[in-house]
Scaffold this motif. Structure first.
Motif, PDB file in Angstrom:
ATOM      1  N   UNK A 172       6.790   1.052  -7.214  1.00  0.00           N
ATOM      2  CA  UNK A 172       7.264   2.428  -7.176  1.00  0.00           C
ATOM      3  C   UNK A 172       8.652   2.465  -7.792  1.00  0.00           C
ATOM      4  N   UNK A 173       8.825   3.313  -8.798  1.00  0.00           N
ATOM      5  CA  UNK A 173      10.133   3.459  -9.442  1.00  0.00           C
ATOM      6  C   UNK A 173      10.807   4.691  -8.862  1.00  0.00           C
ATOM      7  N   UNK A 174      11.979   4.502  -8.273  1.00  0.00           N
ATOM      8  CA  UNK A 174      12.707   5.609  -7.646  1.00  0.00           C
ATOM      9  C   UNK A 174      13.862   5.996  -8.553  1.00  0.00           C
ATOM     10  N   UNK A 217       0.858  -1.175   0.000  1.00  0.00           N
ATOM     11  CA  UNK A 217       0.000   0.000   0.000  1.00  0.00           C
ATOM     12  C   UNK A 217       0.899   1.231   0.000  1.00  0.00           C
ATOM     13  N   UNK A 218       0.684   2.140  -0.952  1.00  0.00           N
ATOM     14  CA  UNK A 218       1.568   3.297  -1.009  1.00  0.00           C
ATOM     15  C   UNK A 218       0.965   4.516  -0.333  1.00  0.00           C
ATOM     16  N   UNK A 219      -0.251   4.391   0.217  1.00  0.00           N
ATOM     17  CA  UNK A 219      -0.848   5.532   0.907  1.00  0.00           C
ATOM     18  C   UNK A 219      -0.952   6.730  -0.011  1.00  0.00           C
ATOM     19  N   UNK A 220      -0.438   7.861   0.420  1.00  0.00           N
ATOM     20  CA  UNK A 220      -0.577   9.099  -0.361  1.00  0.00           C
ATOM     21  C   UNK A 220       0.666   9.461  -1.141  1.00  0.00           C
ATOM     22  N   UNK A 221       1.520   8.484  -1.410  1.00  0.00           N
ATOM     23  CA  UNK A 221       2.755   8.777  -2.150  1.00  0.00           C
ATOM     24  C   UNK A 221       2.410   9.223  -3.570  1.00  0.00           C
ATOM     25  N   UNK A 222       3.156  10.234  -4.053  1.00  0.00           N
ATOM     26  CA  UNK A 222       2.898  10.746  -5.398  1.00  0.00           C
ATOM     27  C   UNK A 222       4.184  10.718  -6.206  1.00  0.00           C
ATOM     28  N   UNK A 271      14.078  11.166  -6.281  1.00  0.00           N
ATOM     29  CA  UNK A 271      12.640  11.424  -6.382  1.00  0.00           C
ATOM     30  C   UNK A 271      11.925  10.155  -6.832  1.00  0.00           C
ATOM     31  N   UNK A 272      10.626  10.089  -6.544  1.00  0.00           N
ATOM     32  CA  UNK A 272       9.799   9.015  -7.090  1.00  0.00           C
ATOM     33  C   UNK A 272       9.531   9.338  -8.546  1.00  0.00           C
ATOM     34  N   UNK A 273       9.925   8.435  -9.436  1.00  0.00           N
ATOM     35  CA  UNK A 273       9.777   8.723 -10.854  1.00  0.00           C
ATOM     36  C   UNK A 273       8.386   8.359 -11.360  1.00  0.00           C
ATOM     37  N   UNK A 274       7.928   7.160 -11.003  1.00  0.00           N
ATOM     38  CA  UNK A 274       6.592   6.771 -11.447  1.00  0.00           C
ATOM     39  C   UNK A 274       6.038   5.715 -10.494  1.00  0.00           C
TER      40      UNK A 274
END
Lengths: 155, 259
Positions: free
Chosen positions: A82-84, A48-53, A67-70
């Motif tokens: 999540x791609x960092x 679960x990524x919650x509110x990550x954008x 940064x979070x890329x996508x």
């Protein structure tokens, strides 16, 4: 003579605009820091990524390293991937590194916290495109409350 | 009854014809650019529409930034989130208030002047005299003004945003005691160059085109009497304000609507 004066005043106008753009670019949007941008990517699966954008920060001990890329959903097992994108300046995280989704402050934004693991012996470093195995999901308030109520009932 | 229907038809046709004239004039003004001697005229016009609007833009930018910092602070401080003052001021200025308020002020300050000037040129038959001397008024009068507006307004919007952020700093940090480090650093972490600054510039370019186009066309197409010019000047301000606000919604929906 009037055209000369006009030209000078228009020149001042242009200089003011350049100054404003520099202020907005360097001081407000901080473009200067992002310019030295050689990055590599790491991936991590969360429940679960919650509110990550996208563009949320990736931090190690509070220092922003990327940064979070996508954010995508894996089509096989329906978990978020999540791609960092991380600065190549920090390219020596061992494979035992763990990753968690954290919140800055009570109402703050969510970010990805990297916890570098021990590197000894035959542990290799994470390379471009590797998956980080050890992940901790975001805390979801409703789940927490549910667990709390459940554990009180069972007492 | 038939008369009434006929009137509606005639009005519609004349509006469509006016739109056509406006389109032709825009086309003529855009492609009348590349001439070296016109650059002098354009610089002269940048002075008139840009430099002379500087004062009102800087003063309003400063005060809008200051008011936003004051209002934002009184609300944010209840949640202990006064550190978010910087991004609040910066984002609302860069995304919305900078382009929109600049365009509204520009329509009032420079657009109305352009309409009145060109309208009076038409009423005193200076435009016809230019044509008599085989000088194309589109090239000599309209194009420099159009390009000056196109160039000046985005520049003014940038200055407006920058001054507003400094005004917010003045009230928030120097007066109300928000930490200067958090004002700038949280702003830097939140504001994105492409997402916020460049989108704001794109908005102001669109607004500049629309406002200058309306102003010049209303002057060029004015009924050459004193009444006609006053009506054209009013219509410039009203139409361009409405167009700016309407377009702003559309542009915002396109740029920021869907994450």
């Amino acid at each position: 003579m009037t055209t000369r004066k006009t030209e000078i005043l228009v020149g001042i106008f242009v200089l003011l605009t350049i100054a404003a753009t520099l202020l907005l670019g360097l001081k407000v949007a901080n473009q200067g820091m992002q310019a030295n941008g050689d990055t590599y990517t790491l991936k991590a699966k969360f429940d679960n990524i919650g509110g990550l954008k996208e563009r949320s920060a990736v931090k190690v001990g509070g220092v922003t390293v990327g940064r979070v890329e996508s954010i995508e959903l894996d089509s096989d097992d329906f978990t978020p991937v999540v791609v960092l994108s991380i600065s190549t300046q920090y390219s020596t995280f061992p494979e035992t590194t763990s990753v968690a989704i954290l919140t800055s402050g009570l109402l703050g934004e969510q970010y990805v916290g990297l916890q570098p693991g021990f590197s000894f012996g035959d542990i290799e470093n994470l390379k471009d495109g590797d998956f980080i195995e050890d992940t901790k999901s975001a805390l979801v308030l409703e789940d927490l409350i549910g667990q709390f109520l459940f554990s009180r009932d069972s007492d | 009854m038939i008369d009434w229907v006929a009137q509606i038809g005639a009005r519609t046709i004349s509006k469509i014809a006016a739109t056509g004239r406006a389109g032709l004039m825009l086309f003529g003004a855009i492609f009348a650019l590349p001439q070296l001697k016109n650059i002098r005229l354009t610089i002269q016009q940048i002075y008139v529409v840009g430099v002379q609007s500087l004062l009102i833009i800087i003063v309003s930018g400063l005060f809008i930034g200051m008011v936003m910092a004051l209002q934002g602070y009184t609300i944010l401080v209840d949640y202990g989130a006064e550190g978010s003052l910087g991004p609040m001021v910066a984002l609302s200025l860069l995304r919305e208030l900078g382009p929109v308020v600049t365009a509204l002020l520009f329509a009032g300050r420079a657009g109305s002047a352009l309409t009145a000037e060109i309208g009076l040129m038409k009423a005193t038959e200076q435009l016809s005299s230019l044509e008599m001397m085989a000088v194309d008024p589109l090239r000599r009068v309209v194009a420099p003004r159009f390009w000056a507006g196109m160039i000046s307004m985005p520049m003014l919007a940038l200055i407006f945003s920058a001054v507003g952020i400094l005004g917010g700093h003045f009230v928030g940090v120097d007066w109300l005691g928000v930490d200067a480090g958090s004002y700038w650093s949280i702003m830097q972490a939140t504001v994105d160059w492409n997402e916020d600054v460049v989108n704001g510039i794109i908005k102001s370019v669109v607004f500049a085109t629309v406002v200058t186009w309306i102003a010049i066309f209303k002057g060029y197409d004015a009924i050459p009497t004193s009444e006609g010019i006053s009506k054209a000047t009013t219509e410039t301000v009203v139409f361009s304000s409405l167009a700016v606000l309407g377009l702003d919604f559309v542009l915002t929906a396109i740029m920021f609507g869907i994450e």
